[in-house]
Design a protein around this motif. Sequence first.
Motif, mmCIF file in Angstrom:
data_model
loop_
_atom_site.group_PDB
_atom_site.id
_atom_site.type_symbol
_atom_site.label_atom_id
_atom_site.label_comp_id
_atom_site.label_asym_id
_atom_site.label_seq_id
_atom_site.Cartn_x
_atom_site.Cartn_y
_atom_site.Cartn_z
ATOM 1 N N VAL A 199 0.829 -1.199 0.000
ATOM 2 C CA VAL A 199 0.000 0.000 0.000
ATOM 3 C C VAL A 199 0.870 1.259 0.000
ATOM 4 N N GLU A 247 -8.919 13.095 8.962
ATOM 5 C CA GLU A 247 -10.153 13.751 8.536
ATOM 6 C C GLU A 247 -10.970 14.263 9.720
ATOM 7 N N HIS A 277 -9.715 16.058 3.065
ATOM 8 C CA HIS A 277 -10.153 16.096 1.670
ATOM 9 C C HIS A 277 -10.572 17.512 1.298
HETATM 10 N N1 LIG Z 1 -6.049 -4.155 6.882
HETATM 11 C C1 LIG Z 1 -5.976 -4.029 5.538
HETATM 12 N N2 LIG Z 1 -5.902 -5.136 4.779
HETATM 13 C C2 LIG Z 1 -5.826 -5.047 3.457
HETATM 14 N N3 LIG Z 1 -5.834 -3.898 2.793
HETATM 15 C C3 LIG Z 1 -5.902 -2.757 3.479
HETATM 16 C C4 LIG Z 1 -5.992 -2.773 4.893
HETATM 17 N N4 LIG Z 1 -6.060 -1.504 5.341
HETATM 18 C C5 LIG Z 1 -6.030 -0.739 4.245
HETATM 19 N N5 LIG Z 1 -5.933 -1.465 3.116
HETATM 20 C C6 LIG Z 1 -5.841 -0.988 1.760
HETATM 21 O O1 LIG Z 1 -4.835 -0.025 1.734
HETATM 22 C C7 LIG Z 1 -5.186 1.017 0.862
HETATM 23 C C8 LIG Z 1 -5.037 2.354 1.566
HETATM 24 O O2 LIG Z 1 -6.008 2.475 2.540
HETATM 25 P P1 LIG Z 1 -6.108 3.779 3.432
HETATM 26 O O3 LIG Z 1 -7.228 3.552 4.410
HETATM 27 O O4 LIG Z 1 -4.799 4.082 3.957
HETATM 28 O O5 LIG Z 1 -6.549 4.856 2.354
HETATM 29 P P2 LIG Z 1 -6.911 6.360 2.613
HETATM 30 O O6 LIG Z 1 -6.014 7.151 1.783
HETATM 31 O O7 LIG Z 1 -6.973 6.666 4.049
HETATM 32 O O8 LIG Z 1 -8.382 6.422 1.984
HETATM 33 P P3 LIG Z 1 -9.623 7.317 2.462
HETATM 34 O O9 LIG Z 1 -9.371 8.675 1.942
HETATM 35 O O10 LIG Z 1 -10.774 6.657 1.772
HETATM 36 O O11 LIG Z 1 -9.682 7.229 3.921
HETATM 37 C C9 LIG Z 1 -6.574 0.740 0.374
HETATM 38 O O12 LIG Z 1 -6.529 0.190 -0.901
HETATM 39 C C10 LIG Z 1 -7.094 -0.279 1.358
HETATM 40 O O13 LIG Z 1 -8.004 -1.152 0.731
#
Ligand SMILES: Nc1ncnc2c1ncn2[C@@H]1O[C@H](COP(=O)(O)OP(=O)(O)OP(=O)(O)O)[C@@H](O)[C@H]1O
Lengths: 228, 405
Positions: free
Chosen positions: A21, A169, A202
């Motif tokens: 990620v 957020e 955001h």
């Molecule tokens: N425990 C987990 N297991 C598998 N994949 C995960 C896990 N946690 C997060 N991901 C994946 O990691 C990626 C990043 O997630 P993250 O929650 O950090 O995004 P974000 O930038 O905070 O998004 P948002 O703005 O929607 O909150 C995503 O594709 C998510 O599906």
Amino acid sequence: MLQLDDIHKSYATGSEVEIEVLHGINLQLRRGEFAALIGPSGSGKSTLLNLIGLLDRASRGRLLIDGQETGSLDDSALTRLRGSRIGFVFQHHHLIPAFTALENVMMPMLVERGRPDDEMRERAATLLEQVGLSAQAGNKANQMSGGQQQRVAIARALAMRPSLVLADEPTGNLDTKSADSVFALMREVNVAHQTTFLIVTHDARLAARCDRIIELVDGQIVSDKSPV
Amino acid sequence: MTPWLPFEWIAATRFLREGRAQSLLIIVGVGVGVSVIVFMSALLSGLQSNLVRRTLTSQSHIVLLPQEEIARPLRDATLGPLLQKQAQRLRSIDQWQQIRSHLSQMPEIAAVSPSAAGPAFAVRGDANKSVTLIGIEPEHYVRIIALNEKIVTGQLLLSAGEAVIGIELARDLGAGVGDKFSITTSNGATDTLIITGLFDLGNKGVNQRNVYVGLRSAQTLLDLVGGVSSIDLSLHDIYTAESMALRITRETGLQADSWIKTNAQFFTALNSQRISSNIIRFFIGLSVAFGIASVLVVSVVQRSKEIGILRAMGATRGQMLRIFLLQGGIVGLLGSFLGSTLAWFFLAAWRTLAVNPDGTPLFMITVEPWLFAISAGGASLVGILAALIPARRAARLDPVVAIRG
Ligand SMILES: Nc1ncnc2c1ncn2[C@@H]1O[C@H](COP(=O)(O)OP(=O)(O)OP(=O)(O)O)[C@@H](O)[C@H]1O
Ligand SMILES: [Mg+2]
């Protein structure tokens, strides 16, 4: 005060496949900085914040807080460090509903010291006053508006005089007016105590009011600059 | 927040109070379980001590008899009559005076009473009854069997020519206090006795059979001059009777029969009663534990976000573990208070309902405070054990996953 060197984070999904990620994050935050972390949904902002907040461990790379390498610390050492240095503000589920606003603000101190005392009660009251909620001290979460709850959460995040506050957020659920006042509050604390802030948002309008905007896309920092 | 309470207690009690309906239901559940256990235990121990007391009103704890003579040939059919006649002759305990003073010095023994007893016929008018003539020293005998307290008419007076008999025998003979009857023993000796008192030892057979006279009179009538046929003992701890009996046999060579051996059947019944009630107790405890565990498992799931936030604030795994263990313990403790209260009402109700036709209670139940203390301690322990699985889940919860929710 905070340094990330080539941080990677992968999640195991299903049986064998691992998804990475975060692909090598390099980042430094200085004391007193007020930074925004932006990026599309799923880009890894929350993941990065959880790593910095010592709630999770990186798959690879080094993370230093105040010069201290954290990868080698065990769980309880991480917990202690987290409790004393880092404050969190989350978007949803902010407060513990079984406790009043004042007690929620006392909670980090209570967790650390084990028993309530007058000093932590006074500090909590002072913090509530700073966020303008003295009148709501005895209210439970369900007796406050979303904006009020988030202010309490900020007061709580500040209880241990952390050097770093991580906010995921924090205004995501609030109307513009409440969002503005919550944001202004964080800024005030930042100026008054030189507390470092890293805020996921955001809201481009709010991001523009930070000292620094870090943009994350697909697990990589694509831009890191001051707003114009 | 109470100032001196530790964080874990504060959080545990708050969580329980917040989940009001759930907490209340499970406390009631625990309470019902505990009440059944307490009620059952009180009833059972009341029943047992009552049966024991009833058994021991007309029995001594240990009876010492002369060493049994080679008893086996008795069963030989051809020699039977001859030997039986021999066996019928009463035998005295050798050197009973020494044995008596030796026994009196043993700290485990509360009282020693020698008696000379043998079969006889009580005759009055047309009535002719087979009885057991028992010669006693009243001042010692009453410390074994409280005959003085069991006298319903007259007095316990046993000078020469005086006798105390049971109410049933008095009825059979058609005699009362002040009346005379004659007694004849198997060796032909006869005497006329005046009735000084009537007893009721609560046992029809005993009331029908026993004729108490002074030791001297019995010795003369039974041709046992200077001798005694048995020695009755009373112990400080009735449940040591069997081991004491063995010890006394070893030391004196006398045959010693404990009340436990004499009432072996009764003890087997008591034991199986105890075993079955323990099984019931175990299963009630188990279902209480499952109830507590299931409520807490649900609570951990419901509170996973709060657990995550607390962990983010610096709460340790140990603190989370203790918060949930405490909830289990508190539910158990409160449940046991409720259960004890319920049991108290059950027992009160039982006392008014379970009565003899004449309104007296079927038997006395005394609830000892330790029963409540044990149930409180036991229920708390069960609560804590039941909370083990949910508490470990709470402690292991990954804060990231919990907060992401
Ligand atoms: N425990 C987990 N297991 C598998 N994949 C995960 C896990 N946690 C997060 N991901 C994946 O990691 C990626 C990043 O997630 P993250 O929650 O950090 O995004 P974000 O930038 O905070 O998004 P948002 O703005 O929607 O909150 C995503 O594709 C998510 O599906
Ligand atoms: Mg996110």
